[in-house]
Design a protein around this motif. Structure first.
Motif, mmCIF file in Angstrom:
data_model
loop_
_atom_site.group_PDB
_atom_site.id
_atom_site.type_symbol
_atom_site.label_atom_id
_atom_site.label_comp_id
_atom_site.label_asym_id
_atom_site.label_seq_id
_atom_site.Cartn_x
_atom_site.Cartn_y
_atom_site.Cartn_z
ATOM 1 N N ASN A 1 4.057 2.837 35.264
ATOM 2 C CA ASN A 1 3.177 4.005 35.212
ATOM 3 C C ASN A 1 3.977 5.301 35.214
ATOM 4 O O ASN A 1 4.883 5.482 36.043
ATOM 5 N N PHE A 2 3.624 6.175 34.298
ATOM 6 C CA PHE A 2 4.237 7.496 34.185
ATOM 7 C C PHE A 2 3.238 8.549 34.654
ATOM 8 O O PHE A 2 2.028 8.404 34.449
ATOM 9 N N ALA A 3 3.746 9.622 35.241
ATOM 10 C CA ALA A 3 2.892 10.714 35.704
ATOM 11 C C ALA A 3 3.586 12.039 35.439
ATOM 12 O O ALA A 3 4.732 12.247 35.851
ATOM 13 N N GLY A 4 2.892 12.942 34.739
ATOM 14 C CA GLY A 4 3.464 14.244 34.422
ATOM 15 C C GLY A 4 2.386 15.274 34.205
ATOM 16 O O GLY A 4 1.195 15.020 34.417
ATOM 17 N N GLY A 5 2.813 16.457 33.760
ATOM 18 C CA GLY A 5 1.874 17.548 33.506
ATOM 19 C C GLY A 5 1.196 17.405 32.153
ATOM 20 O O GLY A 5 1.250 16.354 31.504
ATOM 21 N N ASP A 6 0.565 18.484 31.721
ATOM 22 C CA ASP A 6 -0.192 18.454 30.475
ATOM 23 C C ASP A 6 0.677 18.274 29.239
ATOM 24 O O ASP A 6 0.165 17.984 28.159
ATOM 25 N N ASP A 7 1.984 18.447 29.367
ATOM 26 C CA ASP A 7 2.871 18.323 28.207
ATOM 27 C C ASP A 7 3.433 16.919 28.045
ATOM 28 O O ASP A 7 4.278 16.693 27.182
ATOM 29 N N LEU A 8 2.981 15.960 28.852
ATOM 30 C CA LEU A 8 3.466 14.591 28.750
ATOM 31 C C LEU A 8 3.001 13.988 27.424
ATOM 32 O O LEU A 8 1.808 13.947 27.129
ATOM 33 N N MET A 9 3.938 13.522 26.603
ATOM 34 C CA MET A 9 3.646 13.031 25.264
ATOM 35 C C MET A 9 3.592 11.503 25.254
ATOM 36 O O MET A 9 4.465 10.835 25.817
ATOM 37 N N LEU A 10 2.582 10.966 24.569
ATOM 38 C CA LEU A 10 2.366 9.521 24.569
ATOM 39 C C LEU A 10 3.519 8.774 23.901
ATOM 40 O O LEU A 10 3.974 7.745 24.410
ATOM 41 N N HIS A 11 4.001 9.270 22.762
ATOM 42 C CA HIS A 11 5.064 8.543 22.070
ATOM 43 C C HIS A 11 6.342 8.482 22.909
ATOM 44 O O HIS A 11 7.101 7.508 22.815
ATOM 45 N N GLU A 12 6.577 9.487 23.734
ATOM 46 C CA GLU A 12 7.730 9.452 24.626
ATOM 47 C C GLU A 12 7.525 8.412 25.724
ATOM 48 O O GLU A 12 8.464 7.723 26.133
#
Length: 259
Positions: A176-187
């Motif tokens: 599971n990844f968690a980040g702000g609004d700039d978290l990109m799906l392909h990354e």
């Protein structure tokens, strides 16, 4: 002879210029025979007419014009789906197929995330966790540039301290990844694949992943955690970001879709 020719050309040019100016004035100025003083109602009528035919001159006289509205309209920056994305936590979920490729299969919107105390994680085995920061190095006068993506950086840091375990047939690993609004799906998809390869875990349905975008989390940063969840661990909704654990509750689910 040359002087007479120049004088003749000048006379023709002068007559043509006078004719052009006269024609232009007829197109732009209503003739005296048809000029009237307009009232407000007649002006309103002319606004709806792109042109008026003048019988006196036989030429089309243009009266139409575009009038700008002076009304100030306030736009709601949160109208439609934009507000839903700005005010809610968005989770994209999926799994890793038999070829080791991460495939997104669902999306859910939650109104908020909840802090998760480590004391309530007794039945959760944390294989690894880590934080990553996006970094861009200016190449300067060279053509070599260095870009570090936050999800990839988080996986690299997490794998430095990872537990190497094998999955049983009834166990599922969650990345599971968690980040702000700039978290990109392909990354995130690239990060999931890198995590599975780093942990040497066989895929084939036993590996799930989730990507959490939470507006309150800092931008250009990302946290990742690979866990084996127990029976009371919020269905794998275990998220790590900047040294803290989070989860979500089904009571806060706004809407969602899953294959």
């Amino acid at each position: 002879m040359m002087t007479k020719a120049l004088i003749l050309c000048a006379a023709i040019f002068a007559s043509q210029s006078t004719h052009f100016i006269h024609s232009f004035s007829l197109l732009t100025t209503p003739p005296a025979a048809t000029t009237t003083r307009r009232t407000e109602s007649s002006n309103a009528a002319h606004r709806n007419k792109p042109y008026v035919q003048s019988a006196a001159s036989g030429r089309t006289q243009l009266y139409g014009f575009i009038e700008a509205d002076s009304v100030d309209e306030e736009l709601d920056p949160k109208a439609g789906g934009i507000g839903l994305a700005m005010d809610n936590a968005i989770i994209i979920s999926g799994s890793v197929d038999s070829k080791g490729v991460a495939v997104a299969r669902g999306i859910q919107h939650y109104s908020k995330v909840l802090p998760l105390a480590e004391s309530s994680m007794q039945d959760i085995k944390v294989l690894c966790k880590g934080d990553g920061v996006e970094f861009y190095k200016d190449p300067g006068e060279t053509t070599i540039k260095s870009i570090t993506l936050a999800p990839i950086s988080a996986v690299e840091n997490a794998l430095m301290d990872a537990l190497q375990v094998g999955l049983e047939s009834n166990q599922k690993m969650c990345v599971n990844f968690a980040g702000g609004d700039d978290l990109m799906l392909h990354e995130v998809l690239d990060g999931v694949q890198q995590m599975v390869e780093g942990l040497k875990v066989a895929s084939g349905g036993n590996v799930q992943f989730r990507s959490l975008c939470e507006p309150s989390f800092p931008m250009e940063k990302c946290g990742v955690a690979a866990t084996i969840a127990g029976k009371t661990s919020s269905d794998g909704h275990i998220y790590y970001n900047e040294g803290k654990w989070y989860t979500v509750s089904e009571d806060d689910l706004v809407n969602g879709y899953d294959e």
